[in-house]
Design an enzyme around this catalytic site. Structure first.
Site, short mmCIF file in Angstrom:
data_model
loop_
_atom_site.label_atom_id
_atom_site.label_comp_id
_atom_site.label_asym_id
_atom_site.label_seq_id
_atom_site.Cartn_x
_atom_site.Cartn_y
_atom_site.Cartn_z
N ARG A 57 0.85 -1.21 0.00
CA ARG A 57 0.00 0.00 0.00
C ARG A 57 0.88 1.24 0.00
O ARG A 57 0.57 2.24 -0.62
CB ARG A 57 -0.95 0.00 1.20
CG ARG A 57 -1.73 1.29 1.30
CD ARG A 57 -3.04 1.25 2.08
NE ARG A 57 -3.15 0.28 3.12
CZ ARG A 57 -2.62 0.39 4.36
NH1 ARG A 57 -1.94 1.47 4.70
NH2 ARG A 57 -2.78 -0.57 5.24
N TYR A 109 -13.71 17.49 -17.29
CA TYR A 109 -14.11 16.08 -17.36
C TYR A 109 -15.33 15.88 -16.45
O TYR A 109 -15.34 16.35 -15.30
CB TYR A 109 -12.94 15.20 -16.90
CG TYR A 109 -13.30 13.75 -16.84
CD1 TYR A 109 -13.50 13.04 -18.01
CD2 TYR A 109 -13.48 13.10 -15.62
CE1 TYR A 109 -13.86 11.70 -17.96
CE2 TYR A 109 -13.83 11.77 -15.57
CZ TYR A 109 -14.03 11.08 -16.74
OH TYR A 109 -14.39 9.76 -16.70
N ASP A 180 -4.95 19.47 -14.98
CA ASP A 180 -5.25 18.14 -15.52
C ASP A 180 -4.69 18.11 -16.93
O ASP A 180 -5.19 18.77 -17.84
CB ASP A 180 -6.76 17.88 -15.50
CG ASP A 180 -7.12 16.47 -15.95
OD1 ASP A 180 -6.35 15.89 -16.75
OD2 ASP A 180 -8.17 15.95 -15.52
N LYS A 205 -5.78 6.99 -20.13
CA LYS A 205 -5.91 7.54 -21.47
C LYS A 205 -4.59 7.39 -22.24
O LYS A 205 -4.18 6.27 -22.49
CB LYS A 205 -6.39 8.99 -21.36
CG LYS A 205 -7.55 9.19 -20.36
CD LYS A 205 -8.82 8.48 -20.77
CE LYS A 205 -9.89 8.45 -19.67
NZ LYS A 205 -10.28 9.72 -19.09
C1 LIG Z 1 -10.85 10.16 -17.93
C2 LIG Z 1 -10.46 11.45 -17.34
C3 LIG Z 1 -10.37 11.59 -15.96
C4 LIG Z 1 -10.72 10.47 -14.99
O1 LIG Z 1 -9.85 9.40 -15.14
P1 LIG Z 1 -10.27 7.84 -14.87
O2 LIG Z 1 -9.00 7.14 -15.13
O3 LIG Z 1 -11.36 7.53 -15.84
O4 LIG Z 1 -10.74 7.76 -13.48
C5 LIG Z 1 -9.96 12.82 -15.45
N1 LIG Z 1 -9.67 13.85 -16.28
C6 LIG Z 1 -9.76 13.74 -17.62
C7 LIG Z 1 -9.43 14.91 -18.47
C8 LIG Z 1 -10.16 12.55 -18.19
O5 LIG Z 1 -10.27 12.44 -19.52
#
Ligand SMILES: *Cc1c(COP(=O)(O)O)cnc(C)c1O
Length: 390
Positions: A57, A109, A180, A205
Site C-alpha cells: 500500500r 471532465y 489536468d 488515457k
Molecule cells: C478520464 C479522465 C479523468 C478520470 O480518469 P479515470 O482514469 O477515468 O478515473 C480525469 N480527467 C480527464 C481529463 C479525463 O479524460
C-alpha cells in the site's frame, strides 16, 4: 546524461536510479522489461533494516518504476500512481479542508465535476466554476481561496487556458495551480515547467494508450504537497496495483509514436470534417480559427488528437453514432482505437442540462478520440456514417 522525452518514455536517467537498486536485491537479473512485483509485503533483513519496501500500500517496486518514469516525463520531484484518474483527483482533494475555496474551469471532465459537486462540496469545499480561458480569475479570488484547477484543453469543448498567465496569478496570491494534463499527455505539454504546482493525469488515457487498464497520476514539484500526498496515499490506499503499473510502463514505451500518429490522423480528420455539409462546427485546437490556437502553440508541442464537432441536428449526431462501424461508440479516449463519444448522455450526463448547454455541450455535440488506425479508413467510416440517409 540527460535524455529527451522520447528516450525518457523508455529509460530512467541514471541519477533517478538510486544506489539502493544496485546494492540490494538486484538489477532484476538484467531483465529489459521491468518485473511485476506481485507481492503484498516484504521481509526485513533485520530489525531496523528494510529493503526499502515494507508493504505494497505504501510502495511497490513496479509502481515505483512507473512513478519515476511519469515523474521524469513531467519534470516533477515526485509522482504518485493511483488506481484511476478519479482516485488521483479524490486523493488530491484531501489536501483541502472545510471552508477552502477553489476556482475551477467550468468545462471539465464530467467525473471531476461530479466529484466537486457531490463529494468535495459535501466536505465543505466551495468552488467558483468559470471559463478559465476567458475570465479574469483575479477578481474571483477570496480570502479562503486555495487553488486554481484547470484542464487545458477542456473536455469536451477544448477551451485552452493560458497556463503561464494563470500560474502568475496563482503565485501572486499563493494559490496552488493544479493542471489536468490528460488530453495533452506529458509528450505534448509540461505544466510544471510553465508554473503549475500539481499535474493530474488519467493514466487510463494516453499514458496507458491501449484502452486496457485504468490508472491515475499526480505529479508535483512542491515539497510540502509531495509530503502530504505520500502520507495520504499510504493512509487511504488507492495506489496502483503491480500488474496495472506494468501495463502503464509498457504503454508509455510507445507514447511518443502514438501521440504523433494520432495527432496526424486528427489533423486530417478535422480538415475533412470542415468540408462536410452536415457538420456545422469543428472544435480542434490545431485549427487556425480555434480561439486557443495561439495559446496552445505557445505552451504545448502539439495539438493532440481529441476533437469535438457539431452536426446540424441531434438526429444527425445520433445517426452517426448508430452507423459508425470501424469507429467504436464508447467512453474514454487516448487509446490506439478511435472512439466516438456523445457527451450529453455519456461523459457529461450527470451535469445539469442548463450548465451543459451554457458550456456549449448540445445534443448535436460529438467527441472523437482519434487513434492510430489509417486515417483514410477512419474518414471512409465517418463518410458512410454521415452521408447515409435515414
Ligand atoms: C478520464 C479522465 C479523468 C478520470 O480518469 P479515470 O482514469 O477515468 O478515473 C480525469 N480527467 C480527464 C481529463 C479525463 O479524460
Amino acid at each position: 546524461m540527460s535524455f529527451t522525452l522520447e528516450t525518457k518514455c523508455l529509460h530512467l536517467e541514471k541519477k533517478q536510479n538510486p544506489a539502493k537498486d544496485d546494492s540490494h536485491c538486484c538489477n532484476h537479473y538484467g531483465s529489459i522489461s521491468f518485473p511485476i512485483y506481485q507481492t503484498a509485503t516484504y521481509a526485513h533483513p533485520g530489525v531496523g533494516n528494510s529493503t526499502g519496501f515494507d508493504y505494497s500500500r505504501l510502495q511497490n517496486p513496479t509502481r515505483e518504476q512507473v512513478e519515476k518514469i511519469v515523474c521524469s516525463l513531467e519534470g516533477g520531484i515526485d509522482a504518485l500512481a493511483l488506481s484511476s484518474g478519479m482516485a488521483a483527483i479524490s486523493l488530491l482533494m484531501e489536501l483541502f479542508k472545510p471552508g477552502d475555496h477553489i476556482i475551477a474551469d467550468s468545462d471539465l471532465y464530467g467525473g471531476t465535476i461530479r466529484l466537486f459537486d457531490n463529494v468535495s462540496s459535501k466536505n465543505g469545499i466551495a468552488f467558483s466554476r468559470v471559463n478559465c480561458s476567458q475570465e479574469n480569475l483575479e477578481t474571483l479570488i477570496q480570502k479562503n481561496t486555495k487553488a486554481i484547477y484547470i484542464e487545458p484543453p477542456t473536455n469536451p469543448m477544448m477551451n485552452v487556458a493560458d497556463i503561464k498567465e494563470v500560474a502568475k496569478i496563482a503565485k501572486r496570491h499563493r494559490l496552488l495551480l493544479i493542471v489536468d494534463n490528460t488530453f495533452m499527455s506529458p509528450y505534448f505539454q509540461n505544466p510544471l515547467a510553465l508554473g503549475a504546482d500539481i499535474v493530474i493525469h488519467s493514466g487510463t488515457k494516453f499514458l496507458s494508450g491501449h484502452n486496457d487498464t485504468l490508472a491515475g497520476f499526480i505529479v508535483t514539484n512542491n515539497q510540502d504537497v509531495q509530503q502530504k500526498l505520500r502520507f495520504l496515499i499510504k493512509t487511504t490506499g488507492a495506489g496502483l496495483a503491480p500488474f496495472d503499473s506494468w501495463l502503464i510502463l509498457r504503454g508509455i514505451k510507445t507514447l511518443a509514436l502514438r501521440m504523433e500518429r494520432s495527432q496526424q490522423n486528427a489533423i486530417k480528420i478535422a480538415n475533412w470534417l470542415l468540408k462536410q455539409e452536415d457538420v456545422v462546427k469543428v472544435i480542434y485546437p490545431g485549427l487556425a480559427d480555434h480561439p486557443g490556437h495561439e495559446i496552445i502553440k505557445k505552451q504545448a508541442r502539439g495539438f493532440g488528437s481529441m476533437l469535438t464537432f457539431q452536426t446540424a441536428t441531434a438526429e444527425k449526431a445520433i445517426s452517426i453514432l448508430n452507423r459508425v462501424r470501424l469507429i467504436q461508440y464508447a467512453e474514454s479516449l487516448g487509446g490506439t482505437e478511435t472512439l466516438i463519444t456523445y457527451p450529453a448522455t455519456q461523459t457529461h450526463a450527470d451535469i445539469p442540462e442548463e450548465i451543459r448547454l451554457k458550456n456549449g455541450i448540445t445534443p448535436a455535440t460529438l467527441r472523437l478520440s482519434v487513434g492510430i488506425e489509417n486515417a483514410d479508413d477512419l474518414i471512409a467510416d465517418l463518410e458512410q456514417a454521415i452521408k447515409r440517409e435515414e
